[in-house]
Design a protein around this motif. Structure first.
Motif, short mmCIF file in Angstrom:
data_model
loop_
_atom_site.label_atom_id
_atom_site.label_comp_id
_atom_site.label_asym_id
_atom_site.label_seq_id
_atom_site.Cartn_x
_atom_site.Cartn_y
_atom_site.Cartn_z
N CYS A 51 0.86 -1.18 0.00
CA CYS A 51 0.00 0.00 0.00
C CYS A 51 0.90 1.24 0.00
CB CYS A 51 -0.95 0.00 1.20
SG CYS A 51 -0.15 0.14 2.81
N SER A 52 0.38 2.32 -0.51
CA SER A 52 1.16 3.55 -0.61
C SER A 52 1.64 4.01 0.76
CB SER A 52 0.32 4.64 -1.29
OG SER A 52 -0.04 4.23 -2.58
N GLN A 53 0.82 3.85 1.77
CA GLN A 53 1.19 4.29 3.12
C GLN A 53 2.40 3.51 3.64
OE1 GLN A 53 -1.85 3.86 6.11
NE2 GLN A 53 -0.58 4.78 7.68
N PHE A 54 2.36 2.18 3.55
CA PHE A 54 3.46 1.39 4.08
C PHE A 54 4.70 1.53 3.21
CE2 PHE A 54 5.82 -2.47 5.28
CZ PHE A 54 5.88 -2.25 6.65
N ASN A 55 4.52 1.67 1.91
CA ASN A 55 5.65 1.86 1.00
C ASN A 55 6.44 3.10 1.42
OD1 ASN A 55 7.39 1.66 -1.17
ND2 ASN A 55 5.79 1.63 -2.71
N GLY A 56 5.75 4.18 1.75
CA GLY A 56 6.42 5.38 2.23
C GLY A 56 7.03 5.20 3.60
N LEU A 57 6.34 4.47 4.45
CA LEU A 57 6.79 4.28 5.82
C LEU A 57 8.10 3.49 5.90
CD1 LEU A 57 5.81 5.05 8.66
CD2 LEU A 57 4.60 2.87 8.74
N ILE A 58 8.27 2.52 5.02
CA ILE A 58 9.50 1.72 5.10
C ILE A 58 10.73 2.53 4.71
CG2 ILE A 58 8.37 -0.51 4.85
CD1 ILE A 58 9.23 -0.61 1.98
N GLU A 59 10.52 3.65 4.04
CA GLU A 59 11.64 4.52 3.69
C GLU A 59 11.96 5.53 4.79
OE1 GLU A 59 13.42 3.81 1.11
OE2 GLU A 59 12.02 2.35 0.30
N SER A 60 11.04 5.71 5.74
CA SER A 60 11.22 6.76 6.74
C SER A 60 11.19 6.27 8.18
CB SER A 60 10.14 7.83 6.56
OG SER A 60 8.85 7.28 6.79
N ASN A 61 10.91 5.01 8.42
CA ASN A 61 10.74 4.51 9.77
C ASN A 61 11.55 3.22 9.94
OD1 ASN A 61 9.15 2.48 11.60
ND2 ASN A 61 8.52 4.52 12.30
N ALA A 62 12.46 3.22 10.92
CA ALA A 62 13.36 2.08 11.10
C ALA A 62 12.61 0.80 11.45
CB ALA A 62 14.39 2.40 12.17
N GLN A 63 11.55 0.91 12.25
CA GLN A 63 10.79 -0.29 12.64
C GLN A 63 10.08 -0.88 11.42
OE1 GLN A 63 8.03 0.44 15.83
NE2 GLN A 63 7.42 -1.70 15.98
N ALA A 64 9.50 -0.04 10.60
CA ALA A 64 8.84 -0.51 9.38
C ALA A 64 9.86 -1.10 8.41
CB ALA A 64 8.06 0.62 8.72
N ALA A 65 11.03 -0.48 8.30
CA ALA A 65 12.08 -0.99 7.41
C ALA A 65 12.55 -2.37 7.87
CB ALA A 65 13.25 -0.02 7.36
N ALA A 66 12.69 -2.55 9.18
CA ALA A 66 13.11 -3.85 9.71
C ALA A 66 12.05 -4.91 9.41
CB ALA A 66 13.37 -3.75 11.21
N MET A 67 10.80 -4.55 9.54
CA MET A 67 9.71 -5.48 9.24
C MET A 67 9.74 -5.86 7.76
SD MET A 67 5.70 -4.73 9.75
CE MET A 67 4.45 -5.91 9.32
N ALA A 68 9.93 -4.86 6.89
CA ALA A 68 9.99 -5.11 5.44
C ALA A 68 11.13 -6.06 5.09
CB ALA A 68 10.12 -3.79 4.69
N LYS A 69 12.25 -5.92 5.76
CA LYS A 69 13.38 -6.84 5.52
C LYS A 69 13.06 -8.24 6.02
CE LYS A 69 16.96 -3.36 5.38
NZ LYS A 69 18.15 -2.78 6.03
N ARG A 70 12.40 -8.33 7.18
CA ARG A 70 12.07 -9.63 7.76
C ARG A 70 11.16 -10.43 6.83
NH1 ARG A 70 11.10 -7.92 12.47
NH2 ARG A 70 8.90 -7.43 12.29
#
Length: 121
Positions: A51-70
């Motif tokens: 989703c557009s919201q999470f796509n943006g969030l993974i670029e700006s939030n370390a917790q979301a980025a870690a989740m995206a990598k997991r």
């Protein structure tokens, strides 16, 4: 990415792999393209629908980025998108992606969903 390619990607993933959104979705490069391109970064195995919201969030939030990598939605530049599975949190299914808009089921199980409420705004 043209409309036909995006439609094929939506056919493959069908919704945001994070939350299940079907309207406000966009392609996400698992390995950032940076400048130029490469076979590894231009193939459809390097793309997932979020989703557009999470796509943006993974670029700006370390917790979301870690989740995206997991869950394989974001990869390091040295990783191969053909070898690293992605997980659909809505179905609990893990897939290997190919460069022909295909996917192979690896693991089909229900996982506890991580929700946006768990992430800081």
């Amino acid at each position: 990415m043209n409309a036909k390619q995006f439609a094929k990607l939506v056919d493959r993933d069908s919704h945001c792999l994070h939350c299940g959104e079907v309207e406000a979705i966009s392609p996400n490069h698992r390995i950032n393209r940076q400048m130029g391109g490469s076979k590894k970064r231009d193939g459809t195995a390097n793309l997932v629908i979020l989703c557009s919201q999470f796509n943006g969030l993974i670029e700006s939030n370390a917790q979301a980025a870690a989740m995206a990598k997991r869950y394989g939605w974001k990869l390091e530049s040295w990783q191969d998108p053909l070898e690293i599975p992605v997980t659909d949190l809505c179905s609990g299914v893990a897939y290997l992606l190919d460069n022909d808009y295909g996917r192979t089921v690896l693991v089909a199980r229900r996982e506890q969903h991580e929700r946006n409420e768990d992430l800081p705004a």
